[in-house]
Design a protein around this motif. Structure first.
Motif, PDB file in Angstrom:
ATOM      1  N   HIS A 140       0.470  -1.246  -0.455  1.00  0.00           N
ATOM      2  CA  HIS A 140      -0.084  -0.014   0.003  1.00  0.00           C
ATOM      3  C   HIS A 140       0.931   1.570   0.163  1.00  0.00           C
ATOM      4  CE1 HIS A 140      -3.669   2.772   0.843  1.00  0.00           C
ATOM      5  NE2 HIS A 140      -2.500   3.402   1.677  1.00  0.00           N
ATOM      6  N   ASN A 141       2.105   0.661   1.195  1.00  0.00           N
ATOM      7  CA  ASN A 141       3.164   2.659   0.938  1.00  0.00           C
ATOM      8  C   ASN A 141       3.550   2.537  -0.585  1.00  0.00           C
ATOM      9  OD1 ASN A 141       2.093   2.980   3.312  1.00  0.00           O
ATOM     10  ND2 ASN A 141       3.826   1.910   4.411  1.00  0.00           N
ATOM     11  N   ASP A 142       3.786   1.218  -1.212  1.00  0.00           N
ATOM     12  CA  ASP A 142       4.588   1.647  -2.388  1.00  0.00           C
ATOM     13  C   ASP A 142       3.905   2.426  -3.657  1.00  0.00           C
ATOM     14  OD1 ASP A 142       6.956   0.587  -1.686  1.00  0.00           O
ATOM     15  OD2 ASP A 142       6.676  -1.264  -2.213  1.00  0.00           O
ATOM     16  N   LEU A 143       2.317   1.159  -3.313  1.00  0.00           N
ATOM     17  CA  LEU A 143       1.450   2.132  -4.585  1.00  0.00           C
ATOM     18  C   LEU A 143       1.207   3.656  -4.214  1.00  0.00           C
ATOM     19  CD1 LEU A 143      -1.418  -0.912  -4.248  1.00  0.00           C
ATOM     20  CD2 LEU A 143       0.532  -0.366  -6.108  1.00  0.00           C
ATOM     21  N   LEU A 144       1.000   3.947  -2.742  1.00  0.00           N
ATOM     22  CA  LEU A 144       0.662   6.068  -2.229  1.00  0.00           C
ATOM     23  C   LEU A 144       2.301   6.516  -3.229  1.00  0.00           C
ATOM     24  CD1 LEU A 144      -1.000   7.499  -0.949  1.00  0.00           C
ATOM     25  CD2 LEU A 144      -0.003   6.834   1.236  1.00  0.00           C
ATOM     26  N   SER A 145       3.540   5.580  -2.932  1.00  0.00           N
ATOM     27  CA  SER A 145       4.283   6.562  -3.142  1.00  0.00           C
ATOM     28  C   SER A 145       4.653   6.848  -4.674  1.00  0.00           C
ATOM     29  CB  SER A 145       5.483   5.777  -2.491  1.00  0.00           C
ATOM     30  OG  SER A 145       7.055   6.357  -3.359  1.00  0.00           O
ATOM     31  N   ASN A 146       3.970   5.138  -5.141  1.00  0.00           N
ATOM     32  CA  ASN A 146       3.991   5.430  -7.069  1.00  0.00           C
ATOM     33  C   ASN A 146       2.900   6.867  -7.533  1.00  0.00           C
ATOM     34  OD1 ASN A 146       5.139   3.855  -7.697  1.00  0.00           O
ATOM     35  ND2 ASN A 146       4.771   2.161  -6.478  1.00  0.00           N
ATOM     36  N   GLN A 147       1.800   6.741  -6.670  1.00  0.00           N
ATOM     37  CA  GLN A 147       0.704   7.708  -7.033  1.00  0.00           C
ATOM     38  C   GLN A 147       1.440   9.444  -7.087  1.00  0.00           C
ATOM     39  OE1 GLN A 147      -2.373   6.770  -5.090  1.00  0.00           O
ATOM     40  NE2 GLN A 147      -3.686   5.039  -5.958  1.00  0.00           N
ATOM     41  N   LEU A 148       1.229   9.465  -5.756  1.00  0.00           N
ATOM     42  CA  LEU A 148       2.230  10.762  -5.596  1.00  0.00           C
ATOM     43  C   LEU A 148       3.364  10.978  -6.392  1.00  0.00           C
ATOM     44  CD1 LEU A 148       2.753  10.255  -1.441  1.00  0.00           C
ATOM     45  CD2 LEU A 148       1.413  11.940  -2.525  1.00  0.00           C
ATOM     46  N   GLU A 149       4.464  10.604  -6.759  1.00  0.00           N
ATOM     47  CA  GLU A 149       5.316  10.644  -7.844  1.00  0.00           C
ATOM     48  C   GLU A 149       4.940  11.017  -9.171  1.00  0.00           C
ATOM     49  OE1 GLU A 149       9.287   8.477  -9.774  1.00  0.00           O
ATOM     50  OE2 GLU A 149       8.293   7.563  -7.904  1.00  0.00           O
ATOM     51  N   MET A 150       3.598  10.560  -9.833  1.00  0.00           N
ATOM     52  CA  MET A 150       2.934   9.972 -10.608  1.00  0.00           C
ATOM     53  C   MET A 150       2.224  12.055 -10.539  1.00  0.00           C
ATOM     54  SD  MET A 150       1.543   6.940 -11.756  1.00  0.00           S
ATOM     55  CE  MET A 150       0.037   6.896 -12.990  1.00  0.00           C
ATOM     56  N   GLU A 151       1.911  12.185  -9.722  1.00  0.00           N
ATOM     57  CA  GLU A 151       0.516  13.623  -9.966  1.00  0.00           C
ATOM     58  C   GLU A 151       1.912  14.932  -9.331  1.00  0.00           C
ATOM     59  OE1 GLU A 151      -2.690  15.863  -8.603  1.00  0.00           O
ATOM     60  OE2 GLU A 151      -2.237  14.168  -9.599  1.00  0.00           O
ATOM     61  N   ASN A 152       3.371  14.396  -8.601  1.00  0.00           N
ATOM     62  CA  ASN A 152       4.227  15.398  -8.614  1.00  0.00           C
ATOM     63  C   ASN A 152       4.861  15.480 -10.226  1.00  0.00           C
ATOM     64  OD1 ASN A 152       5.691  17.492  -7.933  1.00  0.00           O
ATOM     65  ND2 ASN A 152       7.782  15.647  -7.724  1.00  0.00           N
ATOM     66  N   ASN A 153       4.857  14.808 -11.128  1.00  0.00           N
ATOM     67  CA  ASN A 153       5.370  15.000 -11.946  1.00  0.00           C
ATOM     68  C   ASN A 153       4.277  14.930 -13.647  1.00  0.00           C
ATOM     69  OD1 ASN A 153       8.165  13.318 -11.604  1.00  0.00           O
ATOM     70  ND2 ASN A 153       6.750  11.141 -12.366  1.00  0.00           N
ATOM     71  N   ARG A 154       3.021  15.087 -12.793  1.00  0.00           N
ATOM     72  CA  ARG A 154       1.889  16.036 -14.232  1.00  0.00           C
ATOM     73  C   ARG A 154       1.971  17.086 -13.473  1.00  0.00           C
ATOM     74  NH1 ARG A 154      -3.041  17.767 -12.974  1.00  0.00           N
ATOM     75  NH2 ARG A 154      -3.564  17.137 -10.703  1.00  0.00           N
ATOM     76  N   LEU A 155       1.962  17.412 -11.892  1.00  0.00           N
ATOM     77  CA  LEU A 155       2.262  18.045 -11.550  1.00  0.00           C
ATOM     78  C   LEU A 155       3.031  19.588 -12.368  1.00  0.00           C
ATOM     79  CD1 LEU A 155       0.770  18.684  -8.034  1.00  0.00           C
ATOM     80  CD2 LEU A 155      -0.201  19.496  -9.956  1.00  0.00           C
ATOM     81  N   ARG A 156       3.940  18.918 -12.208  1.00  0.00           N
ATOM     82  CA  ARG A 156       5.782  19.665 -12.970  1.00  0.00           C
ATOM     83  C   ARG A 156       4.954  20.071 -14.566  1.00  0.00           C
ATOM     84  NH1 ARG A 156       8.896  15.989 -11.836  1.00  0.00           N
ATOM     85  NH2 ARG A 156       9.327  16.544  -9.798  1.00  0.00           N
ATOM     86  N   ARG A 157       4.908  18.520 -15.156  1.00  0.00           N
ATOM     87  CA  ARG A 157       4.512  19.006 -16.753  1.00  0.00           C
ATOM     88  C   ARG A 157       3.529  20.190 -16.747  1.00  0.00           C
ATOM     89  NH1 ARG A 157       4.507  13.343 -16.584  1.00  0.00           N
ATOM     90  NH2 ARG A 157       1.757  13.643 -16.226  1.00  0.00           N
TER      91      ARG A 157
END
Length: 227
Positions: A140-157
């Protein structure tokens, strides 16, 4: 004096978690664990404690529960060994029966505290359900970390796109400002031309009105006509 201020890495967090869990299992204090980690990472004990409580602890709730359970098992094992020791000392047997039948007693003073309970008893105290729960928590923590990373990348773009749009709008604004300046200058020049033309027409009309009118009489002489 420990003054390290750089960010915590994943390896640092892992070392902190493993050390604190080990101290919990062995009945130690978290402050002692923070001191040990601080010595290894050249950080203060307070910094390690703050990192544990603020960031790391929430990711190891299941592991903490398992470690506390192992600590209870360790305490029970120590109590059983002390009880067995007292029972062995109270028995009175002959030398022959002691050699042939009675097992050699194990004294608590001769056993290292880090080896009690044994690895087998610790393994037996962890149930399959505990392992599944712990692994599910990690997943669950890994999935949450991946989701946060994807959201961070989206906001960066999106941020980069907005910056590009802002630059383009600034260029268009500068171009429009230049065009407005040119139009304003052309308008002022046109006004000046029209003003000069108006004054020229008024001057010519004035000359026409002020110029005298002549006519020739019957004798061939010019005479000025009265206005």
């Amino acid at each position: 004096m420990k003054v390290r201020q750089d960010a915590w890495s994943h390896e640092d967090d892992l070392l902190l978690a493993e050390t604190v869990l080990r101290y919990i299992r062995e009945g130690g204090t978290q402050l002692a664990a923070f001191d040990e980690v601080g010595d290894k990472l050249n950080r203060t004990s307070a910094a390690c404690g703050f990192r544990w409580n603020a960031e790391v602890r929430n990711n190891y709730e299941q592991a903490i529960a398992i470690a506390k359970k192992q600590r209870k098992e360790r305490k029970r094992a120590l109590e059983r060994m002390n009880k067995d020791k007292g029972t062995t000392q109270e028995k009175t047997v002959s030398h022959d029966s002691f050699v042939e039948e009675t097992p050699v007693p194990v004294y608590i003073e001769e056993v290292s505290a880090e080896l009690i309970p044994s690895s087998n008893s610790i393994t037996n105290s962890i149930t399959l359900e505990d392992c599944i729960t712990f692994l599910s928590s990690l997943r669950h923590n890994d999935l949450l970390s991946n989701q946060l990373e994807m959201e961070n990348n989206r906001l960066r773009r999106e941020n980069e796109s907005l910056k590009q749009q802002t630059k383009e709008l600034e260029k268009r604004l500068d171009k429009l400002s230049d065009q407005q300046t040119i139009i304003q200058e052309d308008y002022q020049a046109l006004v000046q031309i029209m003003d000069r033309a108006r004054r020229l027409v008024m001057f010519e009309d004035t000359e026409d009105r002020n110029s005298p009118t002549f006519r020739m009489d019957k004798n061939g002489n010019l005479e000025q006509l009265a206005k």
